[in-house]
Write an enzyme that holds these catalytic residues in place. Structure first.
Site, PDB file in Angstrom:
ATOM      1  CB  THR A  87      47.505   2.968  40.160  1.00 50.10           C
ATOM      2  OG1 THR A  87      46.240   2.311  40.308  1.00 50.10           O
ATOM      3  CG2 THR A  87      47.390   4.416  40.605  1.00 50.10           C
ATOM      4  CG  HIS A  98      24.121  52.433  46.187  1.00 48.55           C
ATOM      5  ND1 HIS A  98      24.533  51.271  46.790  1.00 48.55           N
ATOM      6  CD2 HIS A  98      24.927  53.424  46.664  1.00 48.55           C
ATOM      7  CE1 HIS A  98      25.538  51.538  47.625  1.00 48.55           C
ATOM      8  NE2 HIS A  98      25.791  52.833  47.561  1.00 48.55           N
ATOM      9  CB  SER A 112      11.906  39.637  18.069  1.00 48.29           C
ATOM     10  OG  SER A 112      10.584  39.192  18.262  1.00 48.29           O
TER      11      SER A 112
END
Length: 454
Positions: free
Chosen positions: A103, A151, A274
């Site tokens: 199939t 952290h 830029s």
């Protein structure tokens, strides 16, 4: 990641887009049709001459593309026009044996896994290149002191090579995962319409085993078209790889910030950052990596959703999985290409690393002072003494070393020379250098093993 979104056009396409062109997928499906015919001929289901004729004809470059396109336009079926064209090329008397007992999804899913295996070969090569670059970088920076941050704040000193050791360690586990998952992922499927083997009867498992043998794959024990966990596993693994690569890209991106200035990705002469700010040297490659990694992770939920197949088959979930795989694989190739380019050409700034280490005036090695004092005061009492000095140094902007030297609880046990020695951050990097060199060695061993296997 689309070509339009990429800001690093100098990075060559590693070949994933070509793999996922429909023509390559069709050829993979034809390869499965040929394997199916050979397996059936070996079991006497179809004539050996038919299998040879099918295998000879199962080449897309011999087919009439106009016929195929017209068939797809007319039938809107995934594979029938391709089967028709293969049968036409085989001709009488053997064309009628094409696609015998199979199939659509049997052929397309197995064929798409052949494409995925090609993709994995590219990924293995790319990961090897990235690991090689990381090994060089780890050795080069094994002893280069840098501030470890937890952290978002200074924690204790480390070395830059230790950061690379972390990257290598994760990447090596991704290599292991892909190797371990390969037999589960690359499985041939031939169960017929609903996975019951009804069309081939008792020969069904043997035919499927034959296909797997000819294609170098394993086989499904239960060849249900509703099973998709192995396909989802592949995308989940790509998602995990993307998380690591994205983390590396983000770390370099952060350390490139003007306020850090510790590293810089390759910025070839003439690169424009830029249109209005001439000074800009932007982390374009890292941004590409982060964006591609996010795209890969975003299709993991789609792959998991596609496991929700209704009953014994549902084309809806097949379409979802196909989309997830193509998007994830193409983006993975782009991501890994840029990762290697970044690591291979990364500029290190040890002077800026040292300057950043010294920003706290020795606060980054407060733990070292505490542990030395703890040998006589006890750990908790020593922690309290050093805590008082550290907090005063931070809040009152006073020299940490001076506060320690003015505290008789400290000077009863440590003279000024001992205090200054403890506040040298380069002497408190633990086993960072050793771990960096060990990781480099393991990376090179993994590369050698992969090369030997291929």
């Amino acid at each position: 990641m689309s070509d339009e979104r990429s800001t690093a056009s100098r990075i060559a396409d590693p070949g994933l887009r070509a793999l996922y062109r429909i023509e390559n997928r069709w050829q993979a499906w034809l390869d499965v049709e040929a394997a199916l015919a050979r397996a059936q001929a070996e079991l006497g289901i179809i004539p050996a001459e038919a299998a040879e004729a099918i295998a000879r004809a199962a080449r897309f470059d011999r087919m009439d593309r106009a016929r195929i396109d017209e068939g797809f336009a007319r039938t809107a079926h995934t594979i029938v026009p391709l089967v028709w064209e293969l049968s036409r090329l085989v001709g009488d008397p053997h064309g009628g044996w094409v696609h015998w007992g199979a199939t659509t999804q049997n052929i397309t899913q197995t064929g798409d896994l052949l494409v995925l295996r090609q993709a994995h070969a590219i990924f293995r090569r790319q990961i090897g290149e990235a690991l090689g670059a990381m090994a060089d970088l780890a050795e080069r920076s094994a002893d280069m002191p840098v501030a470890a941050r937890t952290h978002g704040q200074h924690a204790v000193p480390a070395t830059f090579g230790f950061k690379i050791a972390v990257w290598i360690d994760e990447m090596l586990r991704h290599v292991e995962r892909f190797e371990q998952a390969a037999p589960r992922i690359f499985m041939a499927m031939l169960g017929g319409a609903a996975g019951t083997f009804a069309s081939l009867g008792e020969h069904g498992p043997a035919v499927q085993a034959g296909i797997a043998k000819h294609l170098g794959m394993t086989q499904m024990r239960v060849p249900s078209r509703a099973i998709g966990d192995h396909l989802a596993e592949n995308i989940c693994l790509l998602g995990m790889l993307a998380a690591t690569c994205g983390k590396i890209g983000r770390e370099i991106y952060t350390l490139m910030k003007t306020e850090f200035g510790e590293v810089e990705e390759p910025v070839p002469a003439g690169t424009v950052g830029s249109s209005t700010m001439p000074q800009k040297r932007n982390p374009k490659l890292c941004q590409d990596i982060i964006a591609a990694a996010a795209e890969i992770r975003s299709v993991v939920p789609l792959a998991l959703e596609s496991m929700y197949t209704e009953h014994e088959a549902d084309r809806t979930t097949t379409l979802m999985m196909d989309s997830a795989e193509a998007r994830a694989c193409i983006a993975t190739g782009d991501m890994l290409a840029r990762l290697t380019e970044v690591v291979r050409g990364l500029t290190l700034n040890p002077e800026r690393m040292r300057a950043n280490l010294d920003l706290g005036g020795g606060l980054i090695v407060a733990e070292a002072v505490m542990l030395e004092l703890g040998k006589t005061l006890g750990r908790q009492h020593a922690h309290d003494v050093v805590y008082d000095a550290a907090q005063a140094a931070f809040v009152e902007n006073r020299p940490f070393s001076g506060l320690l030297a003015a505290d008789e609880r400290v000077t009863r046990h440590l003279d000024r020379k001992a205090i200054d020695a403890l506040l040298d951050p380069t002497t408190y990097t633990g086993l960072c250098a050793e771990m960096a060199r060990d990781a480099a060695g393991r990376a090179r061993a993994s590369i050698a093993l992969t090369e030997a296997m291929t």
